[in-house]
Design an enzyme around this catalytic site. Structure first.
Site, PDB file in Angstrom:
ATOM      1  N   ALA A 115      26.034  29.043 -68.655  1.00 22.40           N
ATOM      2  CA  ALA A 115      24.623  29.150 -69.028  1.00 22.40           C
ATOM      3  C   ALA A 115      24.088  27.822 -69.531  1.00 22.40           C
ATOM      4  O   ALA A 115      22.984  27.405 -69.176  1.00 22.40           O
ATOM      5  CB  ALA A 115      24.445  30.236 -70.092  1.00 22.40           C
ATOM      6  N   GLU A 116      24.861  27.124 -70.382  1.00 24.51           N
ATOM      7  CA  GLU A 116      24.457  25.803 -70.840  1.00 24.51           C
ATOM      8  C   GLU A 116      25.652  24.883 -70.991  1.00 24.51           C
ATOM      9  O   GLU A 116      26.753  25.319 -71.341  1.00 24.51           O
ATOM     10  CB  GLU A 116      23.738  25.866 -72.191  1.00 24.51           C
ATOM     11  CG  GLU A 116      22.218  25.871 -72.101  1.00 24.51           C
ATOM     12  CD  GLU A 116      21.668  27.274 -72.005  1.00 24.51           C
ATOM     13  OE1 GLU A 116      20.476  27.412 -71.679  1.00 24.51           O
ATOM     14  OE2 GLU A 116      22.424  28.219 -72.246  1.00 24.51           O
ATOM     15  N   THR A 117      25.388  23.617 -70.722  1.00 27.38           N
ATOM     16  CA  THR A 117      26.281  22.532 -71.102  1.00 27.38           C
ATOM     17  C   THR A 117      25.535  21.672 -72.118  1.00 27.38           C
ATOM     18  O   THR A 117      24.393  21.272 -71.871  1.00 27.38           O
ATOM     19  CB  THR A 117      26.679  21.674 -69.892  1.00 27.38           C
ATOM     20  OG1 THR A 117      27.417  22.478 -68.962  1.00 27.38           O
ATOM     21  CG2 THR A 117      27.543  20.491 -70.317  1.00 27.38           C
TER      22      THR A 117
ATOM     23  N   HIS B  54      23.559  28.956 -78.627  1.00 31.15           N
ATOM     24  CA  HIS B  54      25.016  29.126 -78.509  1.00 31.15           C
ATOM     25  C   HIS B  54      25.711  27.795 -78.214  1.00 31.15           C
ATOM     26  O   HIS B  54      26.809  27.538 -78.713  1.00 31.15           O
ATOM     27  CB  HIS B  54      25.350  30.190 -77.456  1.00 31.15           C
ATOM     28  CG  HIS B  54      25.410  29.719 -76.048  1.00 31.15           C
ATOM     29  ND1 HIS B  54      24.293  29.526 -75.286  1.00 31.15           N
ATOM     30  CD2 HIS B  54      26.470  29.391 -75.257  1.00 31.15           C
ATOM     31  CE1 HIS B  54      24.644  29.108 -74.079  1.00 31.15           C
ATOM     32  NE2 HIS B  54      25.964  29.016 -74.036  1.00 31.15           N
TER      33      HIS B  54
END
Length: 268
Positions: free
Chosen positions: A45-47, A77
């Site tokens: 979802a995210e880096t 997160h």
């Protein structure tokens, strides 16, 4: 060139739960297109990427977040995961970390029992007619929705937790929102409120646990429920628990983190 990379499950006390985030500490910023390509390759979802900051704004690090498709203005997160890496892998001796970000100053504080507390902005919401795309994509969506202008999200409020669990958006239609995400929320059975989050236009069909949306959810539910301390649950398949508190123009969002893996990225 070689760069360290870590993967941490945020808002979870054990691996394989919560929301996995990739974390890449940098000595200096890579080109934006390289960071976007890395986020697409990681396919989470995210880096999060961060660099040490010693400027006059009081921040310890400058942090940025990328989905597989775009850079986003705020991410909870991956900030929590980044703080875990700084505390546990980079030898940070202080009990708090201050980040500079596109959404202003952010903080993370150590708390007992391995909880980390995010200090995030209180994001206002605006009532609106539910956009036609959401009405088409979500069966029985209410006629009234809310817009979160500071975080490119819309929000709909359903009657109860069962209704949130039952939501099955048509992702093909919802993707037409582009970079906009959709928060679906309701009062909880075992928590003060529950939520789910969908952002297919940003490369995330359903996010497992989304810290940043609680910058809007906490003030909304604090007003509705008449209390400033709230427990929240995100009802994805992996699930997550967040302990939240409204603090004026700030929101405290607490969660645990579970370390999954570390490695090295090789860039030609």
């Amino acid at each position: 060139m070689r760069y360290p990379i870590y993967q941490v499950d945020a808002f979870a006390g054990e691996i394989f739960k919560g929301n996995p985030a990739a974390v890449m500490p940098l000595e200096a910023w890579l080109p934006d297109e390289t960071m976007q390509a890395l986020a697409a390759e990681n396919n989470l979802a995210e880096t999060a990427f961060f660099v040490r900051e010693t400027g006059a704004n009081g921040a310890d690090f400058h942090i940025r977040w990328f989905t597989p498709r775009i850079e986003v203005p705020l991410c909870g997160h991956a900030t929590l995961a980044s703080a875990w890496v700084i505390f546990n892998k980079l030898g940070w001796a202080e009990n708090s970390i201050h980040f500079h970000s596109r959404s202003g100053p952010l903080g993370v504080q150590k708390s007992p029992n391995d909880w980390l507390v995010l200090d995030f902005p209180n994001l206002p919401i605006e009532e609106q007619k539910t956009p036609a795309i959401i009405l088409e994509a979500v069966k029985n969506a209410p006629a009234t929705a809310f817009h979160v202008p500071s975080d490119t999200n819309d929000m709909i409020v359903l009657e109860n937790e069962a209704a949130v669990r039952a939501v099955q958006p048509d992702m093909r239609i919802l993707k037409q929102l582009g970079n906009m995400g959709l928060i679906v929320t309701a009062p909880g059975d075992q928590a003060d409120f529950v939520s789910r989050y969908f952002a297919p236009g940003s490369g995330i069909d359903e996010d497992p646990v989304t810290g940043s949306i609680h910058s809007a959810l906490v003030p909304y539910w604090a007003q509705k429920l008449g209390k400033t301390k709230l427990e929240a649950r995100q009802l994805s398949a992996r699930g997550g628990v967040l302990r939240c508190e409204l603090k004026g123009d700030r929101v405290a969002i607490a969660g645990q983190a579970a370390f999954y893996m570390e490695g090295t990225v090789h860039l030609e």
